[in-house]
Design an enzyme around this catalytic site. Structure first.
Site, PDB file in Angstrom:
ATOM      1  N   HIS A   1      -5.314  -4.855   1.964  1.00 45.57           N
ATOM      2  CA  HIS A   1      -4.843  -4.997   0.587  1.00 45.57           C
ATOM      3  C   HIS A   1      -3.884  -3.851   0.266  1.00 45.57           C
ATOM      4  CE1 HIS A   1      -5.062  -4.676  -3.827  1.00 45.57           C
ATOM      5  NE2 HIS A   1      -5.329  -5.962  -3.819  1.00 45.57           N
TER       6      HIS A   1
ATOM      7  N   VAL B   1      -3.651  -1.531  -1.880  1.00 43.27           N
ATOM      8  CA  VAL B   1      -4.161  -0.199  -2.226  1.00 43.27           C
ATOM      9  C   VAL B   1      -4.921   0.450  -1.076  1.00 43.27           C
ATOM     10  CG1 VAL B   1      -4.288  -0.700  -4.687  1.00 43.27           C
ATOM     11  CG2 VAL B   1      -6.323  -1.060  -3.249  1.00 43.27           C
ATOM     12  N   LYS B   2      -5.084  -0.262   0.038  1.00 38.03           N
ATOM     13  CA  LYS B   2      -5.817   0.298   1.163  1.00 38.03           C
ATOM     14  C   LYS B   2      -4.915   1.205   2.000  1.00 38.03           C
ATOM     15  CE  LYS B   2      -9.782  -1.813   0.349  1.00 38.03           C
ATOM     16  NZ  LYS B   2      -9.488  -2.908  -0.563  1.00 38.03           N
ATOM     17  N   ILE B   3      -5.400   1.645   3.156  1.00 41.41           N
ATOM     18  CA  ILE B   3      -4.707   2.668   3.939  1.00 41.41           C
ATOM     19  C   ILE B   3      -3.388   2.149   4.486  1.00 41.41           C
ATOM     20  CG2 ILE B   3      -4.963   4.380   5.764  1.00 41.41           C
ATOM     21  CD1 ILE B   3      -7.067   4.511   3.474  1.00 41.41           C
TER      22      ILE B   3
END
Length: 382
Positions: free
Chosen positions: A182, A184-186
């Site tokens: 997603h 907002v993930k790494i």
């Protein structure tokens, strides 16, 4: 507004996506196995199955492990609802294990005690690597052998994290691990997820489950091969496929994973220093772990709903896009209708009532981080 998380997109990422758009395949093409193989090489797992979200990955992981009606899955309340919903998608029941007050991960002590006294044992336990810090996987694996349950790591927060020097996703202590991509993930693929395993049969099952339960492998056909057009649906599956556009973006992003992790840890260390002396609980990373720091979560030291809201709203008013991770899953109305109630998991409830996620992403500038810190200092002082 300084968001709590956001993607970092480079010109190379854009070029990788454009290359796919100009190619013959937008989906079910060569970018997907390239991404799967690159992720496996990065973390040391044997098989990777790319899907359209981590939620889909959790679902097909449960199905591949045989979870169904009359079965039970345990996870933690301090997570996104998908970690629990995957059981319900399979017709199984779900229960929770409270969290450790230091790491906010699953409490191994609470898990061991619940297993020891349970009238009904879980078929699957889903530890969640909250904020990017790995759970106590060695201890959980010991309990799995003792009580006979399977392990799915919800590693949605933990791409790039390590545990005793081993990358999260290697499945050294689990049956399957799930990553999220997603924005907002790494790293991101837009949306998307990946199921990792070292078990060929599980991988094969998940490949079929992500694509309608269909195989085009003639060696697996249950009926005679009727021609080169033939395929067989051998189980009830889903359209959970990742597309090549997403895979190309994920593969490009993977090349910057180490730099992203280094920057997030640098930002976390700077938060630790800038917030020293404040009356808050800061994240604590245990020895022999490298957190990916998907989140940087502070906790107010006193549980006061009005103050929690005032601090949160003051930060938002200052243009700091804080969030709360998480409202405990068992307190959601849909889960309370299953019989869960306030007071069932006290530590997760204390966490949810005092936690504030500060902005944390690779492109967060030092200046913006200082703005966040000053806003928090002012909010705490009011």
């Amino acid at each position: 507004m300084i968001p709590y998380g956001r993607q970092s997109i480079s010109e190379a990422d854009i070029a990788a996506v454009v290359d796919v758009l100009r190619s013959d395949f937008l989906t079910q093409g060569p970018a997907i196995p390239k991404f799967e193989q690159a992720m496996c090489a990065k973390v040391g797992a044997q098989y990777g199955v790319a899907v359209n979200s981590a939620t889909s990955g959790l679902h097909i992981a449960c199905l591949a492990l045989g979870l169904g009606p009359d079965d039970l899955l345990w996870t933690v309340p301090n997570t996104f609802v998908a970690s629990a919903n995957c059981a319900r998608y399979c017709g199984a029941d779900v229960d929770f294990v409270d969290i450790d007050p230091v790491t906010q991960n699953i409490s191994v002590t609470a898990l061991a005690e619940k297993l020891r006294t349970a009238e009904r044992l879980p078929k699957i336990v889903v530890p969640v690597h909250f904020s990017g810090q790995p759970c106590d996987m060695k201890e959980i694996a010991i309990l799995a052998r003792q009580y006979g349950f399977k392990i799915i790591e919800d590693a949605s927060h933990a791409v790039g994290a390590t545990y005793f020097g081993e990358p999260v996703g290697s499945c050294q202590y689990s049956d399957i691990a799930i990553f999220s991509f997603h924005p907002v993930k790494i790293i991101t693929s837009g949306e998307g997820g990946l199921a990792l395993t070292n078990d060929a049969a599980l991988a094969e099952a998940m490949v079929m489950l992500r694509s309608h339960g269909i195989t085009r492998d003639a060696t697996r056909y249950e009926q005679p091969d009727r021609g080169p057009w033939y395929y067989e649906q051998q189980m009830l599956g889903y359209n959970y496929r990742m597309i090549d556009i997403e895979a190309a973006l994920g593969l490009s992003q993977l090349g910057r994973l180490d730099a992203f992790i280094a920057r997030r840890n640098q930002l976390a260390a700077r938060y630790d220093d800038l917030l020293s002396g404040l009356d808050i609980q800061k994240p604590k990373v245990l020895p022999n772990r490298l957190s990916s720091f998907h989140l940087y979560v502070v906790r107010l030291t006193v549980r006061d709903a009005d103050r929690h809201r005032r601090v949160f709203e003051k930060l938002r008013a200052d243009g700091v896009g804080v969030n709360v991770h998480y409202t405990p899953v068992h307190l959601q109305p849909d889960f309370q209708r299953l019989g869960f109630a306030p007071g069932d998991f006290p530590e997760a409830e204390r966490h949810g009532a005092t936690a504030i996620s500060l902005p944390m992403y690779a492109d967060l500038s030092d200046e913006a981080q200082l703005t966040v810190v000053n806003s928090l200092i002012n909010a705490l002082g009011e």
